[in-house]
Motif scaffolding. Structure first.
Motif, PDB file in Angstrom:
ATOM      1  N   LEU A   1       0.823  -1.208   0.000  1.00  0.00           N
ATOM      2  CA  LEU A   1       0.000   0.000   0.000  1.00  0.00           C
ATOM      3  C   LEU A   1       0.855   1.255   0.000  1.00  0.00           C
ATOM      4  CD1 LEU A   1      -2.648  -1.056   2.689  1.00  0.00           C
ATOM      5  CD2 LEU A   1      -2.911  -1.116   0.208  1.00  0.00           C
ATOM      6  N   ASN A   2       2.146   1.101   0.389  1.00  0.00           N
ATOM      7  CA  ASN A   2       3.052   2.239   0.572  1.00  0.00           C
ATOM      8  C   ASN A   2       2.415   3.266   1.494  1.00  0.00           C
ATOM      9  OD1 ASN A   2       5.453   3.604   0.287  1.00  0.00           O
ATOM     10  ND2 ASN A   2       4.862   4.615  -1.613  1.00  0.00           N
TER      11      ASN A   2
ATOM     12  N   ALA B   1      -2.326   7.318   8.310  1.00  0.00           N
ATOM     13  CA  ALA B   1      -1.507   8.376   8.886  1.00  0.00           C
ATOM     14  C   ALA B   1      -0.691   9.103   7.818  1.00  0.00           C
ATOM     15  CB  ALA B   1      -0.580   7.801   9.952  1.00  0.00           C
ATOM     16  N   LEU B   2       0.041   8.328   7.011  1.00  0.00           N
ATOM     17  CA  LEU B   2       0.911   8.929   5.996  1.00  0.00           C
ATOM     18  C   LEU B   2       0.997   8.014   4.784  1.00  0.00           C
ATOM     19  CD1 LEU B   2       3.919  10.029   8.248  1.00  0.00           C
ATOM     20  CD2 LEU B   2       2.301  11.573   7.146  1.00  0.00           C
ATOM     21  N   ASN B   3       1.110   8.605   3.614  1.00  0.00           N
ATOM     22  CA  ASN B   3       1.390   7.861   2.395  1.00  0.00           C
ATOM     23  C   ASN B   3       2.859   8.051   2.025  1.00  0.00           C
ATOM     24  OD1 ASN B   3      -1.236   6.770   1.737  1.00  0.00           O
ATOM     25  ND2 ASN B   3      -1.866   8.871   1.289  1.00  0.00           N
TER      26      ASN B   3
ATOM     27  N   LEU C   1      11.520  -2.636   0.599  1.00  0.00           N
ATOM     28  CA  LEU C   1      12.507  -1.574   0.771  1.00  0.00           C
ATOM     29  C   LEU C   1      13.888  -2.189   0.693  1.00  0.00           C
ATOM     30  CD1 LEU C   1      10.916   0.360   3.796  1.00  0.00           C
ATOM     31  CD2 LEU C   1      10.487   0.687   1.351  1.00  0.00           C
ATOM     32  N   CYS C   2      14.781  -1.546  -0.040  1.00  0.00           N
ATOM     33  CA  CYS C   2      16.138  -2.076  -0.161  1.00  0.00           C
ATOM     34  C   CYS C   2      17.105  -0.925  -0.413  1.00  0.00           C
ATOM     35  CB  CYS C   2      16.225  -3.112  -1.278  1.00  0.00           C
ATOM     36  SG  CYS C   2      15.953  -2.434  -2.922  1.00  0.00           S
ATOM     37  N   ARG C   3      18.385  -1.260  -0.585  1.00  0.00           N
ATOM     38  CA  ARG C   3      19.384  -0.237  -0.832  1.00  0.00           C
ATOM     39  C   ARG C   3      19.201   0.392  -2.212  1.00  0.00           C
ATOM     40  NH1 ARG C   3      23.569  -4.271   0.491  1.00  0.00           N
ATOM     41  NH2 ARG C   3      24.757  -3.460  -1.256  1.00  0.00           N
ATOM     42  N   THR C   4      19.677   1.610  -2.336  1.00  0.00           N
ATOM     43  CA  THR C   4      19.626   2.308  -3.610  1.00  0.00           C
ATOM     44  C   THR C   4      20.324   1.487  -4.677  1.00  0.00           C
ATOM     45  OG1 THR C   4      19.647   4.425  -2.464  1.00  0.00           O
ATOM     46  CG2 THR C   4      20.210   4.443  -4.794  1.00  0.00           C
ATOM     47  N   GLU C   5      19.754   1.501  -5.875  1.00  0.00           N
ATOM     48  CA  GLU C   5      20.258   0.689  -6.979  1.00  0.00           C
ATOM     49  C   GLU C   5      21.578   1.247  -7.494  1.00  0.00           C
ATOM     50  OE1 GLU C   5      18.580  -1.019 -11.232  1.00  0.00           O
ATOM     51  OE2 GLU C   5      17.413   0.375 -10.034  1.00  0.00           O
ATOM     52  N   SER C   6      22.654   0.815  -6.858  1.00  0.00           N
ATOM     53  CA  SER C   6      23.977   1.321  -7.220  1.00  0.00           C
ATOM     54  C   SER C   6      25.023   0.286  -6.868  1.00  0.00           C
ATOM     55  CB  SER C   6      24.274   2.631  -6.471  1.00  0.00           C
ATOM     56  OG  SER C   6      25.611   3.014  -6.664  1.00  0.00           O
TER      57      SER C   6
ATOM     58  N   SER D   1      -0.817  -7.540  -1.515  1.00  0.00           N
ATOM     59  CA  SER D   1      -0.936  -7.875  -0.094  1.00  0.00           C
ATOM     60  C   SER D   1      -1.665  -6.782   0.683  1.00  0.00           C
ATOM     61  CB  SER D   1       0.460  -8.080   0.504  1.00  0.00           C
ATOM     62  OG  SER D   1       0.381  -8.258   1.906  1.00  0.00           O
ATOM     63  N   LYS D   2      -2.357  -7.209   1.726  1.00  0.00           N
ATOM     64  CA  LYS D   2      -3.002  -6.272   2.650  1.00  0.00           C
ATOM     65  C   LYS D   2      -2.305  -6.304   4.018  1.00  0.00           C
ATOM     66  CE  LYS D   2      -6.341  -5.168  -0.248  1.00  0.00           C
ATOM     67  NZ  LYS D   2      -5.936  -6.017  -1.385  1.00  0.00           N
ATOM     68  N   ASP D   3      -1.168  -7.010   4.073  1.00  0.00           N
ATOM     69  CA  ASP D   3      -0.439  -7.151   5.330  1.00  0.00           C
ATOM     70  C   ASP D   3       0.391  -5.907   5.629  1.00  0.00           C
ATOM     71  OD1 ASP D   3      -1.448  -9.700   5.609  1.00  0.00           O
ATOM     72  OD2 ASP D   3       0.270 -10.644   4.626  1.00  0.00           O
ATOM     73  N   PHE D   4       0.722  -5.764   6.921  1.00  0.00           N
ATOM     74  CA  PHE D   4       1.614  -4.695   7.376  1.00  0.00           C
ATOM     75  C   PHE D   4       2.841  -5.364   7.977  1.00  0.00           C
ATOM     76  CE2 PHE D   4      -2.394  -2.646   6.959  1.00  0.00           C
ATOM     77  CZ  PHE D   4      -2.112  -1.342   6.599  1.00  0.00           C
TER      78      PHE D   4
END
Length: 635
Positions: free
Chosen positions: A481-482, A495-497, A522-527, A621-624
């Motif tokens: 959902l981000n 609360a926040l998007n 979420l992961c490291r920047t693609e570099s 997914s609807k999971d958190f």
């Protein structure tokens, strides 16, 4: 091989699509053998199940390649030598060539005299189908002397291809419209239920808007293929651009053919850059030009008002008119992105100058939709005077509309004026426009300066007097959902998007969406140079009469190839390392503030950046997968 021959027992369209996907899977593994995700095919993936597993001979081919079946997926062991996979790939190609021969262009393309050496070879198949039909446009006489205006005139003339009934019929024949419509209807109903449940403002969208999103996703994930450097036609090894061909035999259907030399065997493999839509519906590969050209045709085939958009700084995309929202929607099929027009200037750091949209009915200067810096843009526009451009656009527009009915002219003129009013407002980029390019190889994007990540910082989750009266409060985040939610005994509220909107500090991290495997995390920047990345969330109590009591946490961590994700809770006095993904601590009982920090590091090869992951979820997914639950106490 028997497994490959089984594919022929399917209808021809099923055979074509299944064999195409099998070849794509094989090529992905051969080109990037150390990437574990390319060796894992999830049964939950609708495309894999429908177009391979449920097709006669599909599973047999996977197993013959070396894939091993488990309860949830098919895996190709990392130590597999790929001999069987390469053999199956050859057999499928032979079978395809037996079904559909190539016309006019030989399999072995001769090398050009000015580049040949004794070790050089040239081989390749340009993929022009036997039933290829060239569509001829009526000729025209240019009205202008200025080269830039001539170019605009040429693009406008080529937009007539999108109106060709034969091409539209061919485009419709390859779109899985029934499935896309079903998906769109489900998405629309889900939105309507959420609006009703959460008492939100009803957005002005309809089924067409959701179908457009489905078409974008299907086009990128299942239909078209991005090509930086084609694999060697002899050994399937990596190639590098060498030069542009001048061989007339290679350029029967295009005026631009790139030659790519194999790093291993020196074979020269041609890569034709086709503009012909009839060919592109067969080859289904290329870069932004081929992608946007084909996608625009498909939108017109579906009956939508669509335009081919050309940015003079070297990119193209599509615009589709939304009747429900009463505006043109920016659609980039290469990126699977809709309605983020400021992405190029804000995220890719492009210096926009001229952005022109073309259709079979009109031409429009849409530069102002794609910039939040109109005054700066005007300083860069030097191809002609603004008065000359406006006059030329008016002439071309009038000529295009001359054959239309009066009611259609009235409608287009009204829409044209409404668009001009829109351009008068200089819009500012939102957070979702701060995204870099994802299509193309990393080195190529870096060389073009089109990778841009922004990190929000200094956000603090603060709990006041009304908050501490609750039995508990949970802050939770969903990658799919981000979105962050704040949960109390009364229920959850948004609360926040956006993931970075709720962090105190972050560096070298972004949200990765894997549309092909239907995953997000979420992961490291693609570099290649980024060795680590971190995220910190901060929580404080502003009520002087209360403090934290217990902290219950759940942080989903996923690692590959010896990567590492560490997490700890700290305040000014102490730190506690979180050795498990879930747990409870009262080490900070009586404290007014604390921070949770995760650090992502390690991994192997060029893809090490994505081997340490947080909050990995299915896209639907609807999971958190990030949860922090607090209880409070007096004192």
């Amino acid at each position: 091989m028997d497994s490959v021959l089984q594919l022929v027992n399917n209808p021809i369209d099923v055979f074509e699509e299944t064999s195409r996907l099998l070849l794509k899977i094989a090529d992905n593994v051969i080109n990037t053998p150390n990437n574990p995700k390319l060796r894992s095919l999830q049964k939950s993936n609708e495309t894999i199940t429908k177009k391979i597993l449920n097709v006669h001979g599909g599973i047999a081919c996977l197993k013959a390649m070396g894939f091993q079946e488990s309860e949830q997926c098919f895996n190709l062991p990392i130590n597999d030598p790929l001999i069987n996979l390469k053999q199956i790939r050859v057999e499928i190609n032979r079978l395809k060539n037996g079904e559909k021969s190539v016309s006019n262009i030989p399999n072995n393309v001769r090398v050009e005299n000015n580049t040949k050496t004794e070790n050089d070879q040239v081989q390749g198949n340009n993929g022009v189908p036997e039933h290829f039909k060239r569509i001829q446009l009526p000729s025209y006489t240019s009205l202008f002397n200025n080269p830039f205006l001539k170019e605009i005139e040429l693009y406008l003339h080529r937009a007539l291809y999108y109106e060709n009934s034969y091409l539209q019929e061919r485009a419709l024949s390859v779109i899985p419209l029934k499935q896309l419509e079903e998906n769109a209807q489900i998405a629309l109903r889900t939105m309507q239920e959420r609006v009703k449940r959460e008492k939100l403002k009803d957005p002005e969208v309809n089924l067409q808007d959701f179908l457009l999103l489905e078409l974008l996703a299907w086009f990128k994930n299942d239909f078209f293929e991005w090509v930086d450097n084609p694999p060697c036609s002899t050994c399937k090894g990596k190639t590098k651009f060498s030069h542009k061909s001048t061989d007339k035999e290679l350029m029967q259907f295009t005026d631009r053919v790139e030659m790519h030399k194999c790093n291993t065997c020196n074979t020269l493999t041609p890569f034709p850059r086709y503009n012909d839509l009839n060919i592109l519906l067969e080859t289904r590969k290329g870069r932004c030009g081929e992608w946007a050209n084909t996608f625009t045709l498909m939108c017109r085939a579906l009956g939508w008002d669509a335009r081919f958009v050309v940015d003079q700084t070297d990119h193209v995309w599509t615009e589709v008119y939304s009747f429900s929202q009463r505006k043109w929607l920016h659609c980039d099929p290469c990126e699977n992105i809709c309605d983020k027009p400021l992405m190029y200037e804000s995220g890719w750091k492009k210096t926009v100058s001229y952005v022109i949209a073309y259709s079979g009915e009109e031409v429009q200067d849409v530069t102002w939709r794609y910039s939040s810096k109109h005054k700066e843009v005007l300083k860069r526009r030097k191809q002609c005077t603004e008065a000359e451009l406006v006059e030329a656009m008016g002439i071309l527009r009038e000529n295009k509309m001359s054959g239309l009915s009066q009611s259609r002219k009235d409608y287009l003129n009204k829409r044209f004026l409404s668009e001009l009013v829109e351009f008068m407002v200089e819009k500012q980029p939102t957070d979702d426009a701060q995204v870099g390019r994802t299509s193309g190889a990393l080195d190529w994007r870096q060389s073009r300066g089109e990778i841009q990540r922004t990190n929000k910082s200094q956000f603090v989750w603060e709990f006041n007097s009304s908050d501490v009266c609750n039995d508990f409060i949970t802050i939770q985040y969903s990658s799919a959902l981000n979105q962050y939610q704040k949960v109390t005994v009364d229920g959850a509220t948004i609360a926040l998007n956006n993931w970075d909107a709720g962090v105190f500090e972050t560096e070298g991290v972004f949200r990765k969406v894997e549309t092909d495997w239907k995953k997000v995390y979420l992961c490291r920047t693609e570099s290649k140079s980024a060795q680590s990345g971190h995220i910190t969330w901060k929580f404080i109590i502003s009520d002087r009469n209360y403090s934290f009591d217990t902290i219950e946490y759940a942080i989903e961590r996923t690692t590959f190839e010896n990567a590492s994700v560490t997490a700890k809770i700290c305040n000014n006095d102490q730190c506690v390392l979180l050795t498990t993904d879930k747990g409870t601590t009262n080490e900070f009982s009586g404290k007014k503030e604390f921070m949770i920090t995760t650090n992502l590091s390690g991994g192997k090869s060029d893809n090490a950046w994505q081997h340490a992951q947080l909050c990995r979820e299915d896209l639907d997914s609807k999971d958190f997968t990030f949860k922090v639950r607090f209880t409070f106490k007096k004192g």
